[in-house]
Design a protein around this motif. Structure first.
Motif, PDB file in Angstrom:
ATOM      1  N   ARG A   1      -7.047   2.478  11.103  1.00 19.41           N
ATOM      2  CA  ARG A   1      -8.301   1.477  10.626  1.00 19.41           C
ATOM      3  C   ARG A   1      -7.911   0.854   9.291  1.00 19.41           C
ATOM      4  O   ARG A   1      -8.403  -0.310   8.869  1.00 19.41           O
ATOM      5  CB  ARG A   1      -9.348   2.456  10.555  1.00 19.41           C
ATOM      6  N   ALA A   2      -7.235   1.351   8.233  1.00 23.78           N
ATOM      7  CA  ALA A   2      -7.035   1.153   6.986  1.00 23.78           C
ATOM      8  C   ALA A   2      -6.226  -0.166   6.976  1.00 23.78           C
ATOM      9  O   ALA A   2      -6.600  -1.473   6.469  1.00 23.78           O
ATOM     10  CB  ALA A   2      -6.451   2.207   5.893  1.00 23.78           C
TER      11      ALA A   2
ATOM     12  N   VAL B   1      -6.409   6.360   8.074  1.00 27.40           N
ATOM     13  CA  VAL B   1      -5.502   5.966   7.091  1.00 27.40           C
ATOM     14  C   VAL B   1      -4.442   5.164   7.665  1.00 27.40           C
ATOM     15  O   VAL B   1      -3.873   4.206   7.306  1.00 27.40           O
ATOM     16  CB  VAL B   1      -4.773   7.155   6.577  1.00 27.40           C
TER      17      VAL B   1
ATOM     18  N   LEU C   1     -12.323  -0.262  -0.056  1.00 27.60           N
ATOM     19  CA  LEU C   1     -11.683  -1.607   0.018  1.00 27.60           C
ATOM     20  C   LEU C   1     -12.295  -2.425  -0.964  1.00 27.60           C
ATOM     21  O   LEU C   1     -11.408  -3.256  -1.297  1.00 27.60           O
ATOM     22  CB  LEU C   1     -11.766  -2.004   1.505  1.00 27.60           C
TER      23      LEU C   1
ATOM     24  N   ASP D   1      -8.809   5.079  -1.822  1.00 25.38           N
ATOM     25  CA  ASP D   1      -8.555   5.906  -0.938  1.00 25.38           C
ATOM     26  C   ASP D   1      -8.790   5.356   0.372  1.00 25.38           C
ATOM     27  O   ASP D   1      -9.987   5.029   0.655  1.00 25.38           O
ATOM     28  CB  ASP D   1      -9.628   7.173  -1.028  1.00 25.38           C
ATOM     29  N   LEU D   2      -7.704   4.926   1.329  1.00 27.85           N
ATOM     30  CA  LEU D   2      -7.611   4.361   2.365  1.00 27.85           C
ATOM     31  C   LEU D   2      -8.383   5.036   3.507  1.00 27.85           C
ATOM     32  O   LEU D   2      -8.684   4.209   4.538  1.00 27.85           O
ATOM     33  CB  LEU D   2      -6.178   3.663   2.842  1.00 27.85           C
TER      34      LEU D   2
ATOM     35  N   THR E   1       0.455  -1.297   0.174  1.00 28.89           N
ATOM     36  CA  THR E   1      -0.037  -0.133   0.075  1.00 28.89           C
ATOM     37  C   THR E   1       0.930   1.366   0.099  1.00 28.89           C
ATOM     38  O   THR E   1       2.235   1.228   0.555  1.00 28.89           O
ATOM     39  CB  THR E   1      -0.938   0.058   1.307  1.00 28.89           C
TER      40      THR E   1
ATOM     41  N   ASN F   1       1.934  -2.911   4.710  1.00 26.43           N
ATOM     42  CA  ASN F   1       0.900  -1.878   5.012  1.00 26.43           C
ATOM     43  C   ASN F   1       1.854  -0.736   5.177  1.00 26.43           C
ATOM     44  O   ASN F   1       2.476  -0.321   6.146  1.00 26.43           O
ATOM     45  CB  ASN F   1       0.071  -2.179   6.220  1.00 26.43           C
TER      46      ASN F   1
ATOM     47  N   GLY G   1      -3.329   6.003  -3.682  1.00 28.41           N
ATOM     48  CA  GLY G   1      -4.623   6.626  -3.557  1.00 28.41           C
ATOM     49  C   GLY G   1      -5.118   7.454  -4.329  1.00 28.41           C
ATOM     50  O   GLY G   1      -6.370   7.571  -4.826  1.00 28.41           O
TER      51      GLY G   1
ATOM     52  N   VAL H   1      -7.718  -3.935   5.957  1.00 25.16           N
ATOM     53  CA  VAL H   1      -6.837  -4.402   4.769  1.00 25.16           C
ATOM     54  C   VAL H   1      -6.385  -5.805   5.120  1.00 25.16           C
ATOM     55  O   VAL H   1      -6.488  -6.815   4.528  1.00 25.16           O
ATOM     56  CB  VAL H   1      -5.762  -3.548   4.107  1.00 25.16           C
TER      57      VAL H   1
ATOM     58  N   GLU I   1     -11.351   5.855   3.074  1.00 22.96           N
ATOM     59  CA  GLU I   1     -12.557   5.461   3.055  1.00 22.96           C
ATOM     60  C   GLU I   1     -12.709   3.853   3.015  1.00 22.96           C
ATOM     61  O   GLU I   1     -12.477   3.335   2.062  1.00 22.96           O
ATOM     62  CB  GLU I   1     -13.415   5.869   1.584  1.00 22.96           C
ATOM     63  N   THR I   2     -13.317   3.288   4.081  1.00 20.56           N
ATOM     64  CA  THR I   2     -13.612   1.905   4.109  1.00 20.56           C
ATOM     65  C   THR I   2     -14.319   1.261   3.149  1.00 20.56           C
ATOM     66  O   THR I   2     -13.866   0.260   2.618  1.00 20.56           O
ATOM     67  CB  THR I   2     -14.072   1.595   5.377  1.00 20.56           C
TER      68      THR I   2
END
Length: 254
Positions: free
Chosen positions: A120-121, A117, A71, A64-65, A12, A92, A38, A125, A67-68
């Motif tokens: 959570r991402a 980012v 994914l 865009d990580l 990523t 990651n 992104g 992921v 925004e869940t």
């Protein structure tokens, strides 16, 4: 060079900086690399082209990580590019910093974006990647030295500290599958995020003065450490954080 022939990887934030160096190194070692980006499609295409020109294999995937919901697109593109092959390596690396998010300047909005980012991402992921991963796979999370030395950007440091905890927890839970989970923690490295290093010769000299090896880091320095964890050489290492920083702040300046 390590041998990753026949393996697959998702990196990523791989269009620039440390992420690009990681993608290029894993591809040079033989892996098919999914280059996530992104927003900078041009940079992602340049990374893929550089890998292919060097004889490697890569393809780009966008999301865009922050925004869940995105994914879904990330993993649809990943699975299309893998064409039925499992995922062997997940790095990651994508991260975001807001220099205004100090104790005085932090807002709920800057806090939420930083954690979206940087924390959570990676969590989600990994959650989505694990069913695609082979037993014996590799997960590497890219953290930061700000988890152990203090900087004013407290929210960024908090987010990277959370990432370190994520790695240790996952190393325990994924051990029965032979999946290793480790963290690479860069020191002060020349990236877009640290543009001040190239803008000011005095700043670069100051960093060199607090680093045992006498210089700031380059993206390739970090990529080489990631390649170790991704390879068979790293098979007996899990749940660890490796500080890749040239001996930063080992003691008072001479």
């Amino acid at each position: 060079m390590t041998d990753l022939t026949g393996r697959t990887a998702l990196v990523t934030g791989a269009s620039r900086g440390i992420g690009r160096a990681i993608a290029e190194r894993l591809a040079a070692d033989g892996a098919l690399v999914a280059v996530h980006y992104g927003s900078n499609e041009t940079a992602a295409k340049e990374t893929v082209a550089a890998i292919e020109q060097a004889g490697g294999q890569a393809f780009a995937v966008r999301a865009d990580l922050a925004e869940t919901a995105e994914l879904d697109a990330l993993f649809a593109g990943l699975q299309e590019g893998l064409a039925g092959r499992p995922l062997d390596i997940l790095v990651n690396n994508a991260a975001y910093i807001d220099y205004s998010a100090t104790i005085e300047g932090a807002t709920p909005e800057t806090f939420d974006r930083l954690f979206a980012v940087n924390v959570r991402a990676p969590l989600f992921v990994i959650q989505r990647a694990l069913p695609l991963m082979s037993d014996g796979g590799r997960i590497v999370n890219v953290s930061s030295g700000v988890t152990w030395f203090a900087t004013p950007e407290v929210v960024y440091g908090m987010s990277k500290g959370a990432l370190n905890v994520l790695s240790r927890s996952l190393a325990k839970t994924q051990g029965p599958r032979g999946i290793t989970v480790n963290t690479v923690s860069p020191g002060i490295t020349e990236t877009d995020m640290n543009g001040w290093l190239t803008e000011s010769a005095d700043a670069a000299r100051a960093v060199a003065g607090i680093t045992a090896l006498g210089r700031h880091g380059q993206p390739a320095d970090i990529a080489d450490a990631v390649a170790f964890f991704a390879s068979d050489d790293g098979r007996w290492v899990t749940g660890q954080t490796l500080e890749v920083n040239g001996g930063l702040l080992l003691g008072p300046p001479a």
